[in-house]
Design an enzyme around this catalytic site. Structure first.
Site, short mmCIF file in Angstrom:
data_model
loop_
_atom_site.label_atom_id
_atom_site.label_comp_id
_atom_site.label_asym_id
_atom_site.label_seq_id
_atom_site.Cartn_x
_atom_site.Cartn_y
_atom_site.Cartn_z
N GLU A 179 -9.38 27.73 32.02
CA GLU A 179 -10.10 28.57 33.03
C GLU A 179 -9.54 28.74 34.09
OE1 GLU A 179 -14.13 26.27 31.56
OE2 GLU A 179 -13.09 25.47 33.44
N GLU A 220 -15.28 32.71 35.06
CA GLU A 220 -16.28 31.94 35.03
C GLU A 220 -17.52 32.09 36.25
OE1 GLU A 220 -17.13 27.08 35.39
OE2 GLU A 220 -15.04 27.85 34.87
N CYS A 256 -19.05 30.22 37.78
CA CYS A 256 -18.98 29.31 38.60
C CYS A 256 -17.86 29.47 39.80
CB CYS A 256 -18.62 27.84 38.30
SG CYS A 256 -20.01 26.80 37.54
N CYS A 316 -22.21 23.78 33.68
CA CYS A 316 -22.08 23.90 35.13
C CYS A 316 -22.66 25.13 35.70
CB CYS A 316 -20.65 23.70 35.34
SG CYS A 316 -19.61 24.78 34.50
N CYS A 317 -22.55 26.39 34.90
CA CYS A 317 -22.72 27.46 35.51
C CYS A 317 -24.22 27.98 35.80
CB CYS A 317 -22.22 28.66 34.70
SG CYS A 317 -20.44 28.61 34.65
N HIS A 351 -13.68 13.13 36.93
CA HIS A 351 -14.56 14.03 37.70
C HIS A 351 -15.49 12.88 38.41
CE1 HIS A 351 -13.14 17.17 35.30
NE2 HIS A 351 -14.14 18.32 35.63
N HIS A 397 -10.70 17.31 40.17
CA HIS A 397 -11.62 18.45 40.18
C HIS A 397 -12.18 18.61 41.77
CE1 HIS A 397 -14.59 21.70 40.17
NE2 HIS A 397 -14.49 21.72 38.68
#
Length: 657
Positions: free
Chosen positions: A320, A336, A338, A416-417, A139, A191
């Site tokens: 995911e 998710e 995100c 992350c969310c 990433h 990503h």
């Protein structure tokens, strides 16, 4: 061949002031609670929750502290998203203390940036010799992209260039490392994120190299020889997470075929919609017909075959990811947060390309249901996964449902969310309007003021909305001088064509003015002109496509943009024993005491009796039913009254003959 004749652009955030009875409470909650709470979480100062390590890592990389890197390899991205949220908040609500906090972080980022422009705390602290050796897993470009987005937002909010200059040096370095030229890396990140960030950086700097680099990453993806497979071989067939690993599944990274040939959404859902967003961005700026066709096909596949009724996407926790058409289980769903936010990004870009109400309908669906539903009313607890059916015992005891949480945690190791929600809510004003050379489009009905130009004439547009509980919207136009212009207002799909539109009290013929779900009103606008829209918020009972097996024989309840659910706190457990009557006589009533106030839907149903079953697990006799009153609450409110069962889709009793 598809072409874009006149793409529209969002009205800048600082030109939109929201004042809405529903949405302003969320914007205020994010500003006053969420952003400060997440700042403390990033500093590892919230007792009893997963540590973030983000600021600790930054302090070590900047040389201000000693220690080991903590958290995931992509931990920097959480901090970058928080900074972006803070920037948007400052843009609409100046806050010197918050600005100072961001400036202090920027100082540390500058200290941690390497002489060549590189910035990443993991590879600076732990493995400096392994930069760019595992783009599949690590990433690096994803983290870089989030920092670029933060820098653009902070520059636009404050005019300060320090962070923007930092990311420009970083982008220049990345441009020197990646590209088609000999000696450069002919690859891209596992990503997607930097692709859309580079477009933003191009827009604010005018530097063409950033746009071309974004296009390179998009063009290179999925071409042969496949970069991730070559990289895997060079690493000795290892992954970041294992000394031995199978080859990367290319469809998981949307790199199985070139992006212009992709027609079905596959793989990790967040990566997918971030990439589609960048594709739409590039299509708007290059008028690339093949990118446009791919975007439209991918949109249709998601929305018509792979999207939950709540605006969630990604049906499995394994990766995911998307699975396949019509595979939308409710109790093992991933959905998710995100991913829904990325879908909103994609929808907004598609609206800028083609003003079609379906894009705004989906954007609104995801906002009202999944996005705000992922955050508790206290602003301190968050869902990563957004299920449509919850049985708390199964969440604890069934390994296949361990990802389904019956209550929102305070933080996550992979967080992350929560900052993603914060940055979206803080920038919500950017999603209400777009404008082209001769038209102002109203996509979302959120009250407030917008200062725009009709040609060369400054105009204030004041919107009032009582959605989602009411059904009325009005707009007052205040130009500095009379001017001819077009205002296009959306007729939401949930209104089912039942709308009354008036201009200065005169009813318009919708058949004459509506195109692709927008009513176009062209006239000479004068100060004080008004338009009003009365929509239908009748309660609807929804059913699924026959191929969607998880919902066979079941229905969902929707009113306006709000999807509803049942909780066992109102009915007892199990909620799976409830059936909606064939003629349920559903009625909506506002309950001011329900979690800040919300419209509740009540109606007639049946409950399967369980008391007389005793120790029987199976038996041949018919089940006994008794009548019950069903009480459905907005899905976004579930889980705020303690741990209990929840279901969106409920069985429908057969019609009596």
């Amino acid at each position: 061949m598809l072409t874009i004749t006149a793409p529209s652009k969002s009205v800048p955030l600082q030109q939109v002031k929201l004042d809405d009875p529903f949405w302003s409470q969320y914007v205020k909650l994010v500003r006053e609670v969420v952003i400060p709470y997440q700042y403390e979480a990033l500093h590892d100062r919230i007792p009893g929750v997963e540590p973030s390590h983000a600021i600790a890592n930054l302090r070590i990389a900047a040389g201000r502290a000693q220690g080991e890197f903590g958290g995931f390899v992509f931990q920097d991205s959480d901090l970058a998203k928080w900074m972006e949220a803070a920037a948007y908040s400052i843009a609409v609500h100046p806050d010197a203390d918050l600005e100072n906090k961001v400036d202090e972080i920027i100082d540390m980022i500058e200290e941690a940036q390497q002489p060549d422009g590189y910035f990443n705390t993991y590879f600076t602290i732990k493995e400096p010799q392994k930069r760019w050796t595992n783009l599949t897993d690590c990433h690096e470009l994803y983290c870089a992209g989030h920092l670029m987005e933060a820098a653009v937002a902070y520059y636009q909010a404050t005019g300060k260039r320090k962070l923007l200059d930092i990311v420009c040096r970083f982008a220049d370095y990345i441009d020197a490392v990646f590209g088609p030229e000999e000696g450069k890396i002919h690859g891209f990140d596992g990503h997607q994120e930097i692709e859309l960030a580079l477009v933003k950086l191009y827009e604010v700097t005018g530097e063409e190299r950033y746009l071309k680099l974004s296009q390179y990453f998009i063009d290179q993806r999925g071409t042969e020889p496949h970069f991730f497979l070559e990289e895997w071989e060079r690493r000795g067939r290892t992954s970041f997470f294992s000394r031995t690993s199978a080859p990367p599944h290319l469809d998981y990274y949307q790199s199985h075929i070139p992006v212009r040939e992709q027609r079905e959404a596959v793989g990790h859902s967040v990566r997918a919609v971030y990439m589609y967003t960048a594709m739409a961005d590039l299509a708007a700026r290059t008028n690339d017909a093949q990118l446009l066709e791919a975007c439209q096909a991918l949109w249709r596949n998601i929305v018509h075959k792979q999207m939950y009724v709540t605006g969630g996407i990604g049906s499995t926790h394994h990766g995911e990811a998307f699975t396949f058409d019509y595979d939308l289980p409710n109790d093992t769903v991933y959905s998710e947060t995100c991913a829904s936010i990325g879908l909103i990004f994609f929808a907004r870009r598609m609206l800028q390309l083609f003003p079609n109400s379906e894009y705004a309908d989906v954007m609104e669906r995801a906002l009202y249901n999944t996005v705000i539903g992922s955050m508790a009313k206290d602003g301190r607890h968050f869902f990563y996964v957004n299920p449509l059916e919850v049985w708390p015992d199964a969440s604890r005891k069934n390994p296949g449902k361990h990802h389904i949480k019956p209550v929102r945690p305070g933080w996550f190791a992979c967080a992350c969310c929560p900052p993603n929600v914060a940055r979206l809510m803080s920038s919500l004003g950017e999603y209400v309007y777009t404008s082209s050379s001769d038209t102002l489009f109203t996509h979302l009905y959120i009250g407030g003021e917008a200062n725009v130009n009709f040609g060369d004439v400054p105009v204030k547009v004041v919107q009032n909305s009582d959605l989602p509980w009411g059904s009325s919207v009005s707009m007052t136009v205040q130009p500095e001088q009379e001017t001819e212009w077009t205002i296009a207002v959306r007729i939401p799909g949930w209104s089912r064509g039942q709308a009354v539109l008036r201009v200065n009290g005169e009813e318009m013929d919708l058949n004459a003015v509506v195109k692709d779900g927008y009513a176009y009103l062209r006239r000479v606008w004068a100060d004080g002109d008004t338009l009003s829209l009365e929509l239908s918020t009748a309660v609807q009972v929804l059913r699924s496509h026959p191929h969607l097996r998880a919902n066979a024989g079941k229905v969902a309840i929707q009113r306006g943009p709000i999807v509803y659910c049942l909780e066992s706190v109102d009915h007892g457990a199990p909620v799976s024993s409830i059936l909606l009557a064939s003629e349920p006589n559903l009625k909506a009533q506002f309950h001011p005491d329900l979690l800040g106030g919300a419209t509740v839907i009540e109606g007639e149903g049946w409950l399967e009796e369980s008391d007389d079953w005793k120790d029987d697990l199976y038996r041949a006799s018919a089940k006994k039913l008794r009548p019950v009153t069903i009480k459905a609450i907005p899905y976004y409110l579930w889980g705020n009254r303690g741990e209990n069962e929840m279901a969106v889709w409920i069985r429908e009793a057969p019609a009596l003959t």
